[in-house]
Design a protein around this motif. Structure first.
Motif, PDB file in Angstrom:
ATOM      1  N   ALA A 125       0.911  -1.185  -0.070  1.00 53.88           N
ATOM      2  CA  ALA A 125      -0.079  -0.075  -0.050  1.00 53.88           C
ATOM      3  C   ALA A 125       0.799   1.366   0.036  1.00 53.88           C
ATOM      4  CB  ALA A 125      -0.957   0.023   1.102  1.00 53.88           C
ATOM      5  N   ALA A 126       1.934   1.319   0.729  1.00 50.89           N
ATOM      6  CA  ALA A 126       2.622   2.434   0.794  1.00 50.89           C
ATOM      7  C   ALA A 126       3.507   2.732  -0.655  1.00 50.89           C
ATOM      8  CB  ALA A 126       3.850   2.259   2.090  1.00 50.89           C
ATOM      9  N   ARG A 127       4.103   1.714  -1.173  1.00 52.20           N
ATOM     10  CA  ARG A 127       4.726   1.724  -2.222  1.00 52.20           C
ATOM     11  C   ARG A 127       3.803   2.131  -3.568  1.00 52.20           C
ATOM     12  NH1 ARG A 127       9.142  -0.128  -5.308  1.00 52.20           N
ATOM     13  NH2 ARG A 127       8.916   0.195  -7.474  1.00 52.20           N
ATOM     14  N   ASN A 128       2.478   1.691  -3.417  1.00 53.23           N
ATOM     15  CA  ASN A 128       1.510   2.078  -4.318  1.00 53.23           C
ATOM     16  C   ASN A 128       1.376   3.723  -4.177  1.00 53.23           C
ATOM     17  OD1 ASN A 128       1.067  -0.445  -5.480  1.00 53.23           O
ATOM     18  ND2 ASN A 128      -0.799  -0.876  -4.232  1.00 53.23           N
ATOM     19  N   LEU A 129       1.480   4.182  -2.770  1.00 49.31           N
ATOM     20  CA  LEU A 129       0.952   5.648  -2.731  1.00 49.31           C
ATOM     21  C   LEU A 129       1.977   6.417  -3.243  1.00 49.31           C
ATOM     22  CD1 LEU A 129      -0.786   7.847  -1.047  1.00 49.31           C
ATOM     23  CD2 LEU A 129       0.941   7.463   0.784  1.00 49.31           C
ATOM     24  N   LEU A 130       3.382   5.870  -2.925  1.00 49.92           N
ATOM     25  CA  LEU A 130       4.512   6.456  -3.462  1.00 49.92           C
ATOM     26  C   LEU A 130       4.556   6.741  -5.197  1.00 49.92           C
ATOM     27  CD1 LEU A 130       7.261   5.506  -1.182  1.00 49.92           C
ATOM     28  CD2 LEU A 130       6.140   7.706  -1.185  1.00 49.92           C
ATOM     29  N   GLU A 131       4.468   5.708  -5.630  1.00 50.15           N
ATOM     30  CA  GLU A 131       4.407   5.506  -7.027  1.00 50.15           C
ATOM     31  C   GLU A 131       3.286   6.518  -7.731  1.00 50.15           C
ATOM     32  OE1 GLU A 131       6.202   1.226  -8.441  1.00 50.15           O
ATOM     33  OE2 GLU A 131       4.094   1.546  -7.704  1.00 50.15           O
ATOM     34  N   CYS A 132       2.341   6.431  -7.069  1.00 52.30           N
ATOM     35  CA  CYS A 132       0.991   7.063  -7.492  1.00 52.30           C
ATOM     36  C   CYS A 132       1.221   8.645  -7.350  1.00 52.30           C
ATOM     37  CB  CYS A 132      -0.317   6.961  -6.819  1.00 52.30           C
ATOM     38  SG  CYS A 132      -1.630   7.981  -7.391  1.00 52.30           S
ATOM     39  N   ARG A 133       2.005   9.119  -6.594  1.00 51.64           N
ATOM     40  CA  ARG A 133       2.359  10.593  -6.283  1.00 51.64           C
ATOM     41  C   ARG A 133       3.520  10.809  -6.994  1.00 51.64           C
ATOM     42  NH1 ARG A 133       0.485  11.288   0.086  1.00 51.64           N
ATOM     43  NH2 ARG A 133      -1.681  10.928  -0.125  1.00 51.64           N
ATOM     44  N   LYS A 134       4.431   9.844  -7.441  1.00 50.05           N
ATOM     45  CA  LYS A 134       5.735  10.181  -8.005  1.00 50.05           C
ATOM     46  C   LYS A 134       6.553  10.696  -7.140  1.00 50.05           C
ATOM     47  CE  LYS A 134       4.227  10.466 -12.779  1.00 50.05           C
ATOM     48  NZ  LYS A 134       3.199   9.463 -12.539  1.00 50.05           N
ATOM     49  N   TRP A 135       6.635  10.138  -5.793  1.00 50.84           N
ATOM     50  CA  TRP A 135       7.396  10.652  -4.770  1.00 50.84           C
ATOM     51  C   TRP A 135       8.799   9.770  -4.505  1.00 50.84           C
ATOM     52  CZ3 TRP A 135       3.788  12.483  -0.042  1.00 50.84           C
ATOM     53  CH2 TRP A 135       3.186  13.423  -0.402  1.00 50.84           C
ATOM     54  N   LYS A 136       9.787  10.596  -4.374  1.00 48.30           N
ATOM     55  CA  LYS A 136      10.944   9.842  -3.462  1.00 48.30           C
ATOM     56  C   LYS A 136      11.156  10.144  -2.026  1.00 48.30           C
ATOM     57  CE  LYS A 136      13.205   8.331  -7.216  1.00 48.30           C
ATOM     58  NZ  LYS A 136      14.246   8.586  -7.700  1.00 48.30           N
ATOM     59  N   SER A 137      11.383   8.953  -1.137  1.00 45.09           N
ATOM     60  CA  SER A 137      11.273   9.249  -0.060  1.00 45.09           C
ATOM     61  C   SER A 137      12.537   8.760   0.934  1.00 45.09           C
ATOM     62  CB  SER A 137      10.178   8.206   0.717  1.00 45.09           C
ATOM     63  OG  SER A 137       9.977   8.145   2.058  1.00 45.09           O
ATOM     64  N   LEU A 138      12.753   9.335   1.973  1.00 47.74           N
ATOM     65  CA  LEU A 138      13.641   8.953   3.150  1.00 47.74           C
ATOM     66  C   LEU A 138      13.072   7.551   3.562  1.00 47.74           C
ATOM     67  CD1 LEU A 138      16.286   9.286   4.640  1.00 47.74           C
ATOM     68  CD2 LEU A 138      14.887  10.556   6.450  1.00 47.74           C
ATOM     69  N   LEU A 139      13.879   6.558   3.435  1.00 49.23           N
ATOM     70  CA  LEU A 139      12.967   5.343   4.082  1.00 49.23           C
ATOM     71  C   LEU A 139      13.533   4.648   5.062  1.00 49.23           C
ATOM     72  CD1 LEU A 139      13.479   3.542   0.643  1.00 49.23           C
ATOM     73  CD2 LEU A 139      11.759   4.593   1.539  1.00 49.23           C
TER      74      LEU A 139
END
Length: 230
Positions: free
Chosen positions: A73-87
């Motif tokens: 679910a978290a990956r889908n959210l980041l991909e949908c928003r085209k975001w890069k994240s501090l993991l």
């Protein structure tokens, strides 16, 4: 009419490499009913592949594609928003986020927090804090208070999420259980009134949108200590 069953994993089918008594037989009976069976989990220490391998090694027969995790679910959210994240994730979970992390010199769109004991130290949390002050969105894969291990109960990521919220004066977006969106995504095209949830606790990470069945267990000082399928 019931068409789907969502089953929690940790504490319901297993605790690390320990099988919950009766879980394998009970699951095998459910799998031949013709109902859609999906495994929903807030486990964030392990990728779907790692988790599937663990479960099959201890005796469960399930398909990897039937596991729906808060990591997904978290990956889908980041991909949908085209975001890069501090993991802030454990090494075993990072394979599910290939290409979505930030390099040190980059300014992340988000700070993503999972259950990552090796990441919860001052330097790393301070790095996350500074990113939040610079405008990054705090995303909690879940905010569990604790989780069960073979050696006993251990702190979940919730206290670290709350600490970052407090210090950075922000509000985390939670993507895993018990959010409504998580359960709807797991059910796909099946409406909630045609599904049930099987788990080990009544509140917290269970769904307020589905009928629930709780496996038998007992508690000491309010904390679950052991469960059994009956």
């Amino acid at each position: 009419m019931i068409r789907a069953i969502l089953i929690d994993l940790s504490g319901t089918l297993h605790i690390e490499n320990q099988v919950i008594p009766g879980a394998i037989d009970a699951l095998n009976k459910l799998l031949v009913t013709g109902l859609k069976v999906k495994f929903v989990t807030n486990t964030t220490k392990e990728s779907k592949n790692f988790l599937h391998n663990r479960l099959t090694k201890i005796g469960f027969h399930l398909k990897k594609e039937d596991i729906f995790s808060s990591l997904a679910a978290a990956r889908n959210l980041l991909e949908c928003r085209k975001w890069k994240s501090l993991l802030l994730l454990s090494p075993e979970a990072l394979e599910d986020f290939e290409g979505l992390g930030c390099e040190k010199e980059e300014n992340p769109n988000a700070v993503l927090v999972g259950l990552a004991p090796n990441e919860f130290h001052y330097e790393r949390l301070n790095e996350a804090f500074r990113c939040l002050l610079n405008g990054s969105q705090l995303i909690a894969i879940h905010a569990g208070k604790y989780y069960k291990t073979e050696s006993g109960l251990s702190l979940g990521p919730g206290c670290f999420v709350k600490g970052l919220e407090y210090s950075a004066q922000c509000k985390a977006e939670i993507v895993g259980k018990p959010t409504k969106e998580f359960f709807l995504a797991a059910l796909d095209d099946i409406p909630p009134h045609e599904a049930v949830m099987i788990g080990d606790i009544l509140h917290g990470t269970s769904s307020p949108y589905l009928r629930k069945f709780i496996i038998y267990g007992w508690k000491v000082h309010g904390y679950p200590t052991r469960n059994n399928w009956i």
